[in-house]
Design an enzyme around this catalytic site. Structure first.
Site, mmCIF file in Angstrom:
data_model
loop_
_atom_site.group_PDB
_atom_site.id
_atom_site.type_symbol
_atom_site.label_atom_id
_atom_site.label_comp_id
_atom_site.label_asym_id
_atom_site.label_seq_id
_atom_site.Cartn_x
_atom_site.Cartn_y
_atom_site.Cartn_z
ATOM 1 N N HIS A 108 0.896 -1.178 -0.394
ATOM 2 C CA HIS A 108 0.241 0.136 -0.125
ATOM 3 C C HIS A 108 1.227 1.278 0.308
ATOM 4 O O HIS A 108 0.292 2.314 0.128
ATOM 5 C CB HIS A 108 -1.120 0.500 0.980
ATOM 6 C CG HIS A 108 -0.591 0.339 2.371
ATOM 7 N ND1 HIS A 108 0.039 -0.192 3.230
ATOM 8 C CD2 HIS A 108 -0.219 1.221 3.731
ATOM 9 C CE1 HIS A 108 0.261 0.043 4.759
ATOM 10 N NE2 HIS A 108 -0.222 1.642 4.241
ATOM 11 N N ASP A 168 0.786 -7.830 1.896
ATOM 12 C CA ASP A 168 0.468 -6.040 1.457
ATOM 13 C C ASP A 168 2.049 -6.094 1.581
ATOM 14 O O ASP A 168 2.489 -6.218 2.771
ATOM 15 C CB ASP A 168 -0.039 -5.228 3.376
ATOM 16 C CG ASP A 168 0.342 -4.149 2.944
ATOM 17 O OD1 ASP A 168 0.625 -3.872 1.602
ATOM 18 O OD2 ASP A 168 -0.188 -3.497 4.199
ATOM 19 N N SER A 183 3.550 2.409 8.196
ATOM 20 C CA SER A 183 3.534 1.693 6.829
ATOM 21 C C SER A 183 4.257 0.926 5.957
ATOM 22 O O SER A 183 5.899 1.982 6.211
ATOM 23 C CB SER A 183 3.035 2.015 5.999
ATOM 24 O OG SER A 183 1.235 1.835 6.843
HETATM 25 C C1 4AZ Z 1 -1.168 4.004 8.803
HETATM 26 O O1 4AZ Z 1 -2.452 4.205 8.347
HETATM 27 C C2 4AZ Z 1 -1.566 2.248 10.026
HETATM 28 N N1 4AZ Z 1 -1.516 1.006 14.341
HETATM 29 C C3 4AZ Z 1 -0.080 1.926 10.621
HETATM 30 C C4 4AZ Z 1 -0.446 0.816 11.228
HETATM 31 C C5 4AZ Z 1 -1.040 0.777 11.935
HETATM 32 C C6 4AZ Z 1 -2.379 1.359 11.915
HETATM 33 C C7 4AZ Z 1 -2.837 2.510 10.893
HETATM 34 C C8 4AZ Z 1 -0.617 0.023 13.250
HETATM 35 O O2 4AZ Z 1 -0.517 3.458 7.845
#
Ligand code: 4AZ
Length: 245
Positions: free
Chosen positions: A41, A83, A186
């Site tokens: 993503h 992912d 992420s």
């Molecule tokens: C995000 O929005 C995201 N708590 C990444 C990790 C987590 C939640 C959201 C895990 O990229």
């Protein structure tokens, strides 16, 4: 990273900042001198990989243009399954930065095992504030079973939510009270720390993927389970890297 601490600059040098327009948009892990593993993503938003830079305001480390992104063929953006994405860099890194070893052991990490996640993403527990970090942060969290994770349910802003059915075998979950990864983390690494403490024997077990909010006790962070994809990663690295490990 929510509830974490600033890392030491020598600890997790395999952690990559994937950048576009001079800001860090995703994390990643250096698994070959010219290849980064990140989340699918994170596709199409970055043009540069920055490696060996603890503080994003500095010019430390090396900035290398991205040559190609390879999504996992089974990536499903609706449910965030598979992912995972490989990023080929224009050239191998010249700096002497340790690579992180990709986990191939399906029995690891074990439930209850302590793992560490790092990134430059949101540090604010409050949903309405977005507060990226300039310094690389990390936090230790504990692995929970996929069954417990899938059973996660709770009330957020007076609405009932549940993970029910969303946590696949290609995912794993890890959590601790008020400690979590968050937006901007992420694609970044979730590792089992080695005994040396300098990152040279850390094992990459997860990739930051999704979660409901951040740091909410009812809703663990969900990670791509790297061991499920070991063969794909190995084949792609062997085919694409000019210098596979
Ligand atoms: C995000 O929005 C995201 N708590 C990444 C990790 C987590 C939640 C959201 C895990 O990229």
């Amino acid at each position: 990273i929510i509830g974490g601490d600033e890392t030491q600059s020598w600890q997790y040098q395999y952690t990559v900042s994937l950048q576009g327009m001079d800001s860090s948009l995703c994390g990643g892990s250096l698994i070959a001198p010219d290849m980064v593993l990140t989340a699918a993503h994170c596709q199409g938003i970055s043009n540069t990989a920055v490696i060996g830079r603890h503080n994003l305001n500095s010019n430390d480390g090396e900035s290398i243009p991205i040559k190609r992104e390879t999504l996992h063929a089974e990536f499903n953006a609706t449910i965030m399954d598979s992912d995972l994405m490989l990023v080929l860099l224009e050239r191998p890194i010249a700096l002497d930065v340790p690579l992180v070893k990709v986990n191939s052991d399906k029995n690891r990490p074990r439930v209850g095992e302590s793992v560490t996640v790092m990134g430059w993403g949101d540090t604010a527990l409050d949903d309405s504030i977005f507060n990226d970090s300039d310094a690389l942060m990390s936090v230790d969290i504990n692995v929970i079973s996929n069954r417990d994770c899938d059973n996660s349910r709770g009330i957020v802003y007076s609405e009932e939510y549940s993970y029910n059915g969303q946590v696949t075998e290609n995912m794993m979950c890890a959590t601790d009270e008020g400690q979590d990864s968050c937006q901007g983390d992420s694609g970044g690494p979730l590792v089992i720390q080695g005994i040396s403490g300098d990152g040279t024997d850390d094992i990459l077990v997860g990739v930051v993927s999704w979660g409901l909010g951040c740091g909410l006790s009812d809703f663990p962070g969900v990670y791509t389970r790297v061991s499920q994809f070991y063969d794909w990663i190995k084949d792609e690295v062997c085919n694409q890297s000019s210098n596979p490990p």
